[in-house]
Design a protein around this motif. Structure first.
Motif, mmCIF file in Angstrom:
data_model
loop_
_atom_site.group_PDB
_atom_site.id
_atom_site.type_symbol
_atom_site.label_atom_id
_atom_site.label_comp_id
_atom_site.label_asym_id
_atom_site.label_seq_id
_atom_site.Cartn_x
_atom_site.Cartn_y
_atom_site.Cartn_z
ATOM 1 N N GLN A 4 0.847 -1.190 0.000
ATOM 2 C CA GLN A 4 0.000 0.000 0.000
ATOM 3 C C GLN A 4 0.883 1.241 0.000
ATOM 4 O OE1 GLN A 4 -2.722 -0.229 3.303
ATOM 5 N NE2 GLN A 4 -4.200 -1.464 2.156
ATOM 6 N N ALA A 5 0.637 2.139 -0.958
ATOM 7 C CA ALA A 5 1.464 3.336 -1.099
ATOM 8 C C ALA A 5 0.577 4.569 -1.165
ATOM 9 C CB ALA A 5 2.326 3.248 -2.349
ATOM 10 N N GLN A 6 1.097 5.685 -0.654
ATOM 11 C CA GLN A 6 0.452 6.983 -0.749
ATOM 12 C C GLN A 6 1.152 7.783 -1.837
ATOM 13 O OE1 GLN A 6 -2.263 7.893 0.953
ATOM 14 N NE2 GLN A 6 -2.320 5.966 2.090
ATOM 15 N N MET A 7 0.375 8.307 -2.790
ATOM 16 C CA MET A 7 0.957 9.046 -3.909
ATOM 17 C C MET A 7 0.377 10.445 -3.985
ATOM 18 S SD MET A 7 1.073 6.099 -6.865
ATOM 19 C CE MET A 7 1.778 7.290 -8.004
ATOM 20 N N TYR B 64 -0.427 12.734 -9.692
ATOM 21 C CA TYR B 64 -0.323 11.560 -10.560
ATOM 22 C C TYR B 64 -1.635 10.783 -10.675
ATOM 23 C CZ TYR B 64 4.652 12.438 -9.917
ATOM 24 O OH TYR B 64 5.882 13.017 -9.881
ATOM 25 N N LEU B 65 -2.719 11.259 -10.065
ATOM 26 C CA LEU B 65 -3.973 10.500 -10.076
ATOM 27 C C LEU B 65 -4.493 10.298 -11.496
ATOM 28 C CD1 LEU B 65 -6.224 9.116 -8.533
ATOM 29 C CD2 LEU B 65 -7.319 11.343 -8.219
ATOM 30 N N LEU C 126 5.843 -5.578 -9.519
ATOM 31 C CA LEU C 126 4.508 -5.457 -8.967
ATOM 32 C C LEU C 126 3.616 -4.767 -9.987
ATOM 33 C CD1 LEU C 126 6.753 -4.453 -6.573
ATOM 34 C CD2 LEU C 126 4.737 -4.863 -5.151
ATOM 35 N N LYS C 127 2.315 -4.894 -9.813
ATOM 36 C CA LYS C 127 1.369 -4.204 -10.684
ATOM 37 C C LYS C 127 0.360 -3.429 -9.844
ATOM 38 C CE LYS C 127 -2.132 -7.850 -11.017
ATOM 39 N NZ LYS C 127 -2.971 -8.667 -11.919
ATOM 40 N N VAL C 128 -0.167 -2.367 -10.410
ATOM 41 C CA VAL C 128 -1.198 -1.574 -9.735
ATOM 42 C C VAL C 128 -2.494 -2.371 -9.782
ATOM 43 C CG1 VAL C 128 -2.511 0.572 -9.734
ATOM 44 C CG2 VAL C 128 -0.085 0.584 -10.346
ATOM 45 N N ALA C 129 -2.972 -2.811 -8.613
ATOM 46 C CA ALA C 129 -4.162 -3.657 -8.542
ATOM 47 C C ALA C 129 -5.407 -2.874 -8.148
ATOM 48 C CB ALA C 129 -3.933 -4.792 -7.545
ATOM 49 N N LYS C 130 -5.237 -1.794 -7.415
ATOM 50 C CA LYS C 130 -6.412 -1.035 -6.975
ATOM 51 C C LYS C 130 -5.996 0.416 -6.755
ATOM 52 C CE LYS C 130 -9.238 -3.106 -4.230
ATOM 53 N NZ LYS C 130 -9.885 -3.699 -3.037
ATOM 54 N N ILE C 131 -6.856 1.332 -7.210
ATOM 55 C CA ILE C 131 -6.627 2.771 -7.044
ATOM 56 C C ILE C 131 -7.783 3.335 -6.238
ATOM 57 C CG2 ILE C 131 -6.305 4.983 -8.202
ATOM 58 C CD1 ILE C 131 -5.332 3.414 -10.650
ATOM 59 N N TYR C 132 -7.478 3.965 -5.118
ATOM 60 C CA TYR C 132 -8.502 4.599 -4.298
ATOM 61 C C TYR C 132 -8.569 6.079 -4.678
ATOM 62 C CZ TYR C 132 -7.885 0.365 -1.516
ATOM 63 O OH TYR C 132 -7.800 -0.942 -1.097
ATOM 64 N N PRO C 133 -9.642 6.529 -5.327
ATOM 65 C CA PRO C 133 -9.655 7.897 -5.866
ATOM 66 C C PRO C 133 -9.854 8.984 -4.816
ATOM 67 C CG PRO C 133 -11.757 6.807 -6.298
ATOM 68 C CD PRO C 133 -10.863 5.775 -5.668
ATOM 69 N N GLY D 5 -3.889 15.924 -0.018
ATOM 70 C CA GLY D 5 -3.115 15.974 -1.244
ATOM 71 C C GLY D 5 -2.570 14.635 -1.702
ATOM 72 N N GLN D 6 -3.018 13.522 -1.122
ATOM 73 C CA GLN D 6 -2.516 12.212 -1.502
ATOM 74 C C GLN D 6 -3.671 11.233 -1.669
ATOM 75 O OE1 GLN D 6 0.376 11.301 1.628
ATOM 76 N NE2 GLN D 6 2.022 11.864 0.240
ATOM 77 N N PHE D 7 -3.420 10.180 -2.452
ATOM 78 C CA PHE D 7 -4.386 9.099 -2.593
ATOM 79 C C PHE D 7 -3.657 7.768 -2.449
ATOM 80 C CE2 PHE D 7 -2.610 9.799 -6.738
ATOM 81 C CZ PHE D 7 -2.559 8.547 -7.337
ATOM 82 N N GLN D 8 -4.412 6.706 -2.207
ATOM 83 C CA GLN D 8 -3.819 5.405 -1.900
ATOM 84 C C GLN D 8 -3.878 4.472 -3.103
ATOM 85 O OE1 GLN D 8 -4.764 3.573 1.957
ATOM 86 N NE2 GLN D 8 -5.067 1.629 0.907
#
Length: 458
Positions: free
Chosen positions: A313-316, A320-321, A341-348, A353-356
């Motif tokens: 789990q990363a905060q971006m 970049y959303l 690794l691959k991006v499996a889920k994007i929390y909008p 100022g960040q999303f998970q």
């Protein structure tokens, strides 16, 4: 003190030197031998105002600042404000053609791929704690035992209600059966009487010619036959009505009893849930219970992490959303190996100022990672392309990438220039318009220099 009328310089105040002027000698000259008070400058504009009103002070100040080796000097020209800065204080880079790798560094925390939470279905007092955090458990294994006196009393009350309803059902069934048998007896009696009276009517009719029987006897027998036939009809109607009511009432009571039994079974299941069991195989990572604690209904007790893998789990940054998509890949160096690794889920949802983002390992996950461990990754946002590039620097935060200071040929000064910058990563920024290969630009942080129009380089 210098010669009469010549300026002298005091120590620096607020980063700018203060200039004193000495008056001409003479007894009749007011203020002779005394210093002329100069207003303390307020920023660069105050220095410019002083410089304009006293050219000699300006010349002396410039000379001393030049001797200071790198101190800034502000001037006002027709083209705007100019500041003189030592080039050694700035970072100057050259625009070059190169390969732009469209990636961003991402820092994330390792989390289990799937977790199961333990909640208290029915609240109660903690009586036993059978496992500890970190233990491996199997599905169905007891973890915690609770007690709930109120729930036990409620189950006893429900059991009494069920037994009472069952007894009523049995009584009703017995009563309906008794009525059915009574009606059958009544029907049999009517049939018997009609049959006997019909035979007696035949005998009486045969004897009427001999005078052994009278018409009155025959009429009485016929009336009795009619009575029993009518009584038989009423008995049959009563039996039909009773059977319908019996079936309806019996079905309703059966349904009511079944619901009570289901409620009782659920209450007993809730009583069984006072023993909290592991729903899946895994590892206990959270267990917030202590003996003697009282847990409320629905309160969180702990968590089991399944042994079927890990995710990151990363905060971006919200910047970049719009560029992030499912399936984009990232690389991480873990130990001596490289993993993808691959991006499996994007929390909008954006917060502060960040999303998970959730990233999952492609192929087998490394065996030596643990939940909570931090990983550094390179997340690819696009394919590598050839482009004009400048190093990523602090200027971008000061200008938003709209303009940059460009060092002019000869290197004596730098001027503002509008530019169009594109993608950027941790090292480089793509130049789309406004610069050419070989241009020299200032990429360090500008700070107060952002208000200037021109920088003279010492």
């Amino acid at each position: 003190m210098g010669a009469p009328g010549s300026p002298s310089v005091e120590g620096p105040v607020g980063g700018v030197h203060i200039v004193k002027a000495t008056g001409m000698g003479g007894a009749g000259n007011m203020g002779a031998g005394m210093d002329r008070r100069v207003e303390r400058p307020r920023g660069w504009k105050g220095w410019v105002h002083r410089a304009r009103t006293d050219k000699r002070a300006w010349a002396a100040g410039v000379a001393l600042l030049a001797l200071a080796g790198g101190a800034a000097v502000l001037t006002q020209t027709q083209g705007g404000q100019t500041v003189r800065v030592a080039e050694s204080r700035l970072t100057v880079a050259t625009v070059s053609q190169g390969t732009f790798e469209d990636f961003i560094p991402v820092r994330g925390a390792v989390e289990p791929l799937n977790s199961v939470y333990l909640d208290s279905i029915e609240g109660g007092r903690v009586e036993k704690k059978l496992v500890e955090v970190g233990q491996k458990v199997k599905a169905g294994q007891p973890l915690v035992e609770l007690s709930n006196t109120q729930l036990q009393l409620d189950i006893i009350s429900r059991e009494a209600q069920v037994m009472e309803q069952i007894n009523r059902l049995h009584d009703t069934e017995l009563q309906l059966e008794t009525n059915r048998i009574s009606n059958q007896r009544e029907l049999a009696e009517c049939d018997y009487n009609v049959s006997w009276l019909s035979k007696d009517l035949e005998r009486k009719t045969a004897l009427i010619k001999t005078g052994a029987s009278s018409q009155r006897d025959i009429d009485i027998i016929r009336d009795q036959i009619k009575w029993y036939e009518r009584r038989r009809e009423l008995t049959l109607e009563t039996m039909r009505t009773t059977d319908q009511m019996r079936a309806s009432q019996y079905t309703e009571m059966q349904d009511s009893t079944r619901r009570l039994e289901e409620n009782l079974a659920m209450a007993r299941k809730n009583l069984d849930s006072l023993v909290v069991r592991a729903p899946v195989d895994g590892q206990i990572t959270v267990l917030d219970v202590e003996i003697g604690q009282t847990k409320q209904k629905g309160e969180r007790l702990g968590r089991i992490d399944r042994d079927d893998g890990f995710k990151v789990q990363a905060q971006m940054d919200e910047f970049y959303l719009s560029r992030l998509e499912l399936g984009q890949t990232a690389e991480a160096a873990i130990g001596a190996g490289e993993y993808k690794l691959k991006v499996a889920k994007i929390y909008p949802q954006v917060r502060d100022g960040q999303f998970q983002v959730d990233l999952e390992f492609l192929g087998n996950a490394p065996q030596d990672i643990r939940s909570g461990q931090t990983l550094q990754m390179r997340l690819k946002l696009g394919a590598a392309t050839t482009a004009l590039l400048i190093p990523n620097g602090g200027f971008y935060q000061d200008t938003g990438g709209d303009w940059i200071f460009v060092v002019q040929p000869g290197g004596a000064y730098a001027e503002k220039r509008r530019v169009h910058l594109g993608r950027r990563n941790a090292q480089m920024i793509e130049v789309r318009d406004g610069l050419a290969a070989g241009d020299r630009v200032i990429v360090s942080s500008y700070g107060d220099l952002a208000r200037m129009d021109r920088i003279e380089l010492n």
